[in-house]
Design a protein around this motif. Structure first.
Motif, short mmCIF file in Angstrom:
data_model
loop_
_atom_site.label_atom_id
_atom_site.label_comp_id
_atom_site.label_asym_id
_atom_site.label_seq_id
_atom_site.Cartn_x
_atom_site.Cartn_y
_atom_site.Cartn_z
N LEU A 6 47.40 76.12 -27.51
CA LEU A 6 46.18 76.67 -28.10
C LEU A 6 46.43 77.19 -29.51
N VAL A 7 47.58 77.81 -29.70
CA VAL A 7 47.90 78.41 -31.01
C VAL A 7 49.27 77.89 -31.45
N PRO A 8 49.29 76.89 -32.32
CA PRO A 8 50.57 76.29 -32.70
C PRO A 8 51.51 77.27 -33.40
N THR A 9 50.99 78.37 -33.99
CA THR A 9 51.87 79.32 -34.68
C THR A 9 52.38 80.42 -33.74
N VAL A 52 66.82 83.16 -13.73
CA VAL A 52 66.48 82.39 -14.92
C VAL A 52 65.46 81.33 -14.54
N ILE A 53 64.32 81.34 -15.23
CA ILE A 53 63.30 80.32 -15.00
C ILE A 53 63.37 79.34 -16.17
N TRP A 54 63.88 78.15 -15.89
CA TRP A 54 64.03 77.13 -16.95
C TRP A 54 62.76 76.31 -17.02
N THR A 55 62.19 76.20 -18.23
CA THR A 55 60.93 75.49 -18.36
C THR A 55 60.95 74.61 -19.61
N ASP A 56 59.78 74.27 -20.15
CA ASP A 56 59.75 73.34 -21.29
C ASP A 56 59.35 74.02 -22.60
N VAL A 57 59.31 75.35 -22.62
CA VAL A 57 59.09 76.09 -23.87
C VAL A 57 60.20 77.13 -24.00
N ASP A 58 60.34 77.69 -25.23
CA ASP A 58 61.47 78.58 -25.50
C ASP A 58 61.42 79.90 -24.74
N GLY A 59 60.30 80.22 -24.16
CA GLY A 59 60.18 81.49 -23.43
C GLY A 59 58.71 81.85 -23.37
N VAL A 60 58.43 83.15 -23.22
CA VAL A 60 57.04 83.59 -23.25
C VAL A 60 56.66 83.75 -24.72
N LEU A 61 55.60 83.11 -25.12
CA LEU A 61 55.17 83.15 -26.52
C LEU A 61 53.94 84.06 -26.64
N ASP A 74 39.04 79.02 -30.22
CA ASP A 74 38.84 79.80 -31.45
C ASP A 74 39.04 81.28 -31.19
N ALA A 75 38.55 81.75 -30.06
CA ALA A 75 38.66 83.19 -29.76
C ALA A 75 40.13 83.59 -29.69
N VAL A 76 40.94 82.78 -29.02
CA VAL A 76 42.37 83.09 -28.90
C VAL A 76 43.00 83.10 -30.29
N HIS A 98 51.89 98.40 -32.61
CA HIS A 98 50.43 98.29 -32.48
C HIS A 98 50.02 97.93 -31.06
N GLY A 99 51.00 97.62 -30.22
CA GLY A 99 50.68 97.48 -28.80
C GLY A 99 50.34 96.09 -28.33
N VAL A 100 49.66 95.29 -29.14
CA VAL A 100 49.26 93.97 -28.66
C VAL A 100 50.46 93.03 -28.68
N ARG A 101 50.74 92.40 -27.55
CA ARG A 101 51.89 91.49 -27.49
C ARG A 101 51.46 90.03 -27.48
N ALA A 102 50.41 89.72 -26.76
CA ALA A 102 50.07 88.30 -26.58
C ALA A 102 48.61 88.14 -26.21
N ILE A 103 48.10 86.93 -26.45
CA ILE A 103 46.72 86.61 -26.11
C ILE A 103 46.75 85.47 -25.12
N THR A 104 45.93 85.56 -24.11
CA THR A 104 45.92 84.46 -23.14
C THR A 104 44.50 84.11 -22.73
N ALA A 105 44.34 82.99 -22.08
CA ALA A 105 42.98 82.54 -21.73
C ALA A 105 42.99 81.83 -20.39
N ILE A 106 41.89 81.96 -19.69
CA ILE A 106 41.72 81.22 -18.43
C ILE A 106 40.48 80.34 -18.51
N PRO A 107 40.66 79.01 -18.58
CA PRO A 107 39.50 78.11 -18.52
C PRO A 107 39.13 77.86 -17.06
N ASN A 108 38.17 77.01 -16.84
CA ASN A 108 37.77 76.61 -15.48
C ASN A 108 37.43 77.78 -14.56
#
Ligand code: ADP
Ligand code: ASP
Ligand code: MG
Length: 476
Positions: A239-242, A224-233, A450-452, A304-314
């Motif tokens: 980036l995306v409040p919804t 169990v990895i305890w963190t500060d969000v409810d899980g993997v969103l 915006d892209a995400v 439809h296959g798509v589960r999540a969107i992610t981004a890498i800055p820097n």
């Protein structure tokens, strides 16, 4: 159970985390892995770097700030005076150690990878003591364990790789007997040591990797990895409040998300458990009543296959261009040899024959060394104009669309790029791995957010997806 930086960020958080441990440990054996209190590792790294410039007050300022944060927490967490002063002395000893190290670095004006690893590991050594004492205060028998005694690694001091056979043997020898005696070990995350006992670190954010490495070594029932969000969103909530919680995802999906920047998991987290198929949970230590995300071998794919969107800055894009690129055998080999020689991690590669170029993306911190190595490798080709230019663009970001079932689902790339086109977002480069778990593309850094959001919207990821996911939710 691993607790991340925010989950042990102050006395109140440590107490909450300890309550979670105590509740579970009453029912079955638990090994605890802790990160440094939030912000501490950043401060340690900054101090080590500042010390190289010979600034006089680095060591004293660092020890004052570490003392303030940790001693304050100790006083709140441990009421028993004897226990409290033993704990404070223990913390003080470690803080003095880091102060001497910083003084040494100031004198030498040099920060070797070994010294860098040792300084940055101090946060975990402090937080493990705090957690152990707190568990004791709650009448749970526990012991702080230095990961240097358990996690054997290679000698890449700042990106060390655990040697699984050795780790397994040490974990059985060091941790198993404690568990059998009913003692809860509290292990420092992030840290390892070479076979000769020289301290290493597993890379920034590496405590997740420590947890799965130990879980696999001990044949744990679950991690169990305890963190500060409810899980993997479905996206980074910043980036995306919804963004919505994913109840269950596959190892492949989680690994792909982590690789493409979902900070919630260190990129190597899933590696140790793929073979043994140990389930990994991501849960919120601030809301332990919620179930979180379960990561398993199969996951619960959506249609439809798509589960999540992610981004890498820097990140930076390096382009090698010129007419000599097309059809010349060995250009790619030479490119990647040069990149490997500076140990830069290539995040994405794209080659186009019409534009006569190869582009690759590395973390911006690695860009100057990579560029230098490439210019050296292609020095002769630059003179002969087979390679006309090697350039860097540091103003970019990678965005990735991730999902296991994307494989064999036509039209995902089309929908992604049409949606971006309609929103006027320019795509600089595109890549799709042959695993087809992701489509990734490069945009201007300023368009990343915006892209995400646009792609998240296009695939309606804010809506609860399949009935299977709901059923899983309802089962609790
Ligand atoms: P910890 O200190 O517990 O290791 P991190 O800060 O490393 O926690 O990771 C948790 C953070 O990851 C969240 O607060 C969230 O902002 C970020 N994050 C990025 N992408 C995602 C995602 N897809 N799902 C959940 N969280 C994400
Ligand atoms: N404390 C380390 C870091 O900040 C490791 C971790 O938190 O996972 O990188
Ligand atoms: Mg983390």
């Amino acid at each position: 159970m691993k607790f991340g930086g925010t989950s042990v960020g102050d006395a109140e958080c440590i107490r909450r985390a300890a309550d979670i441990v105590v509740r579970t440990a009453r029912e079955r054996p638990v090994v605890v892995v802790v990160s440094a209190m939030s912000g501490v590792t950043n401060r340690l790294v900054a101090a080590a770097q500042a010390a190289t410039t010979g600034q006089p007050n680095v060591a004293s300022e660092l020890s004052a700030s570490l003392r303030e944060q940790h001693t304050a927490a100790a006083k709140v967490l441990v009421a028993n005076q004897d226990h409290q002063s033993a704990l404070v002395n223990d913390l003080e000893r470690i803080i003095n150690e880091v102060a001497s190290l910083c003084q040494g670095i100031s004198l030498l004006r040099e920060l070797t990878p070994r010294a860098h690893a040792t300084v940055s590991s101090i946060g975990e050594r402090l937080s493990a003591r705090l957690m152990t004492a707190t568990l004791g205060e709650l009448d749970l028998s526990s012991r702080a364990v230095e990961a240097t005694d358990v996690i054997v690694t290679d000698d890449q001091y700042l990106q060390a790789e655990p040697l699984m056979k050795d780790v397994r043997q040490r974990a059985q020898a060091v941790l198993q007997p404690l568990l059998e005696e009913g003692v809860t070990p509290v292990v420092t995350g992030f840290i390892g040591a070479t076979v000769d006992g020289v301290l290493t670190t597993l890379g920034r954010g590496g405590s997740d990797y420590s947890a799965t490495t130990l879980g696999a070594a001990l044949d744990a029932d679950e991690i169990v990895i305890w963190t500060d969000v409810d899980g993997v969103l479905t996206a980074d909530p910043r980036l995306v409040p919804t963004a919505r919680l994913l109840r269950e995802i596959s190892y492949n999906e989680a690994a792909e998300l982590a690789y493409f920047g979902a900070k919630v998991l260190h990129p190597k987290t899933l590696r140790p458990v793929v073979e043994s198929k140990i389930p990994v949970w991501i849960r919120n230590s601030f809301a332990p009543e919620n179930l979180g995300t379960r990561i398993t071998a199969v996951g619960h794919p959506t249609e439809h296959g798509v589960r999540a969107i992610t981004a890498i800055p820097n990140v930076s894009m390096i382009t090698i261009g010129g007419r000599g690129i097309v059809g010349v055998v060995g250009v790619a080999a030479k490119t990647f040899q040069a990149v490997a020689s500076v140990r830069a991690n290539v995040l994405l590669i794209s080659q186009s024959s019409s534009e006569n170029d190869i582009c690759l993306i590395v973390e911006s911190a690695d860009a100057p060394a990579t560029l230098k190595a490439l210019r050296a490798a292609f020095a002769a080709d630059l003179v002969h104009h087979d390679v006309e230019h090697i350039t860097v663009n540091a103003d970019i970001a990678i965005v990735a669309v991730v999902g296991e079932k994307m494989r064999g689902t036509p039209g995902i790339a089309g929908r992604t790029f049409s949606a971006l086109g309609r929103s006027g977002i320019n795509i600089i480069a595109i890549a799709q791995g042959s695993s087809e778990y992701n489509v990734s593309f490069v945009v201007d850094a300023k368009s990343m957010r915006d892209a995400v959001a646009v792609v998240h919207d296009e695939f309606k990821l804010h809506e609860v997806s399949s009935p299977a996911q709901n059923a899983l939710h309802d089962q609790g």
